[in-house]
Design an enzyme around this catalytic site. Structure first.
Site, PDB file in Angstrom:
ATOM      1  N   GLU A   1     -18.803  -6.882 -50.938  1.00  0.00           N
ATOM      2  CA  GLU A   1     -17.391  -7.240 -50.882  1.00  0.00           C
ATOM      3  C   GLU A   1     -16.569  -6.022 -50.472  1.00  0.00           C
ATOM      4  O   GLU A   1     -16.244  -5.173 -51.315  1.00  0.00           O
ATOM      5  CB  GLU A   1     -16.915  -7.741 -52.252  1.00  0.00           C
ATOM      6  CG  GLU A   1     -17.590  -9.000 -52.725  1.00  0.00           C
ATOM      7  CD  GLU A   1     -16.775  -9.681 -53.819  1.00  0.00           C
ATOM      8  OE1 GLU A   1     -16.279 -10.781 -53.578  1.00  0.00           O
ATOM      9  OE2 GLU A   1     -16.616  -9.082 -54.893  1.00  0.00           O
TER      10      GLU A   1
ATOM     11  N   SER B   1     -11.985 -12.681 -48.829  1.00  0.00           N
ATOM     12  CA  SER B   1     -11.137 -13.624 -48.090  1.00  0.00           C
ATOM     13  C   SER B   1     -11.928 -14.671 -47.311  1.00  0.00           C
ATOM     14  O   SER B   1     -11.548 -15.063 -46.208  1.00  0.00           O
ATOM     15  CB  SER B   1     -10.163 -12.871 -47.171  1.00  0.00           C
ATOM     16  OG  SER B   1      -9.295 -12.047 -47.932  1.00  0.00           O
TER      17      SER B   1
ATOM     18  N   GLU C   1     -12.742  -4.968 -58.637  1.00  0.00           N
ATOM     19  CA  GLU C   1     -11.543  -4.909 -59.480  1.00  0.00           C
ATOM     20  C   GLU C   1     -11.841  -4.165 -60.775  1.00  0.00           C
ATOM     21  O   GLU C   1     -10.999  -3.414 -61.280  1.00  0.00           O
ATOM     22  CB  GLU C   1     -11.039  -6.339 -59.760  1.00  0.00           C
ATOM     23  CG  GLU C   1     -10.386  -6.961 -58.539  1.00  0.00           C
ATOM     24  CD  GLU C   1     -10.422  -8.473 -58.494  1.00  0.00           C
ATOM     25  OE1 GLU C   1     -10.009  -9.020 -57.453  1.00  0.00           O
ATOM     26  OE2 GLU C   1     -10.862  -9.111 -59.471  1.00  0.00           O
TER      27      GLU C   1
END
Length: 254
Positions: free
Chosen positions: A166, A212, A98
């Site tokens: 990730e 997730s 992010e």
């Protein structure tokens, strides 16, 4: 030496004082495997770090979600590694996708951050991972190797580094890498470390998966030989985080 299973909970930009107190109370009451089986680190927003640190059970630890790339000073809005050390915060997450995407943090900038944080005595969860476009183009291994290389070029001691793979396409989307997909990338990363750093670092560095992860898929992922734990996002704010911590038993019994 076996790699100790590692569970990180990234709370991201979530929470109020009351919500944080409830999450901590849930964690404190949980029956989980002992510290010799699993290492648990939770990462609240900066403003809640002191509250969580003083109220969290002693066998769990805290991490900041970021820190500045050099010593503090005229950097409005930033938090330095020295400040985290001063607060006795042992861990920091660096290079989360992010921040790479939204704040344009480059591989080199993340590498500099990791090196500086380690030099100040922090332990680092260093995040890497490819986008959906990169996966579909078949460049996953090239992308994560370049991200890892930018760190490896700047550090010599990997003792206090956990690598978090990730895949960006799996973060918060509900899509999760299959156990086979996760294992494939983790194995490639370990091979890269073996070839480009050394065999000892390759065998001892924990490579954890994020994207997730939930109570329903954690056991199957944990059973993969090169998956050494998880960096959990949304599910770390819920009671199912306890189930994810318990998946460490799957690894112990594998």
């Amino acid at each position: 030496m076996a790699r100790k299973f590692f569970i990180g909970g990234n709370w991201k930009c979530n929470g109020t004082t009351e919500e944080v107190k409830k999450i901590v109370a849930t964690l404190n009451a949980a029956q989980v495997p002992s510290q010799d089986v699993v290492e648990v680190v939770v990462s609240p927003p900066f403003v809640f770090l002191p509250l969580v640190k003083e109220s969290l059970r002693p066998d769990f630890h805290v991490a900041a979600q970021n820190c500045w790339v050099k010593k503090g000073g005229a950097y409005t809005g930033e938090v330095s590694a020295e400040m985290l050390v001063n607060l006795n915060v042992p861990w920091v997450i660096l290079g989360h996708s992010e921040r790479r995407a939204l704040l344009n943090e480059s591989n080199e900038f993340v590498g500099d951050k990791v090196a500086y944080a380690l030099a100040q005595g922090l332990k680092v969860i260093a995040c890497i991972g490819e986008t959906l476009e990169q996966r579909e183009a078949g460049t996953t291994v090239d992308v994560v190797a370049a991200q890892t290389k930018a760190i490896a070029e700047r550090i010599s001691d990997w003792t206090n580094v956990v690598l978090a793979y990730e895949p960006v396409w799996a973060i918060g989307t509900g899509k999760v890498a299959s156990p086979a997909q996760a294992q494939e990338v983790h194995l490639e990363l370990r091979k890269w470390l073996h070839k480009n750093v050394n065999a000892e670092v390759a065998s001892s560095t924990r490579i954890i998966y994020g994207g997730s992860v939930n109570g329903g898929n954690c056991k199957e992922l944990a059973a993969q030989p090169d998956v050494d734990g998880f960096l959990v996002g949304g599910a770390s704010l819920k009671a199912e985080f306890i189930d994810i911590i318990k998946s460490a038993e799957t690894k112990k019994n594998a």
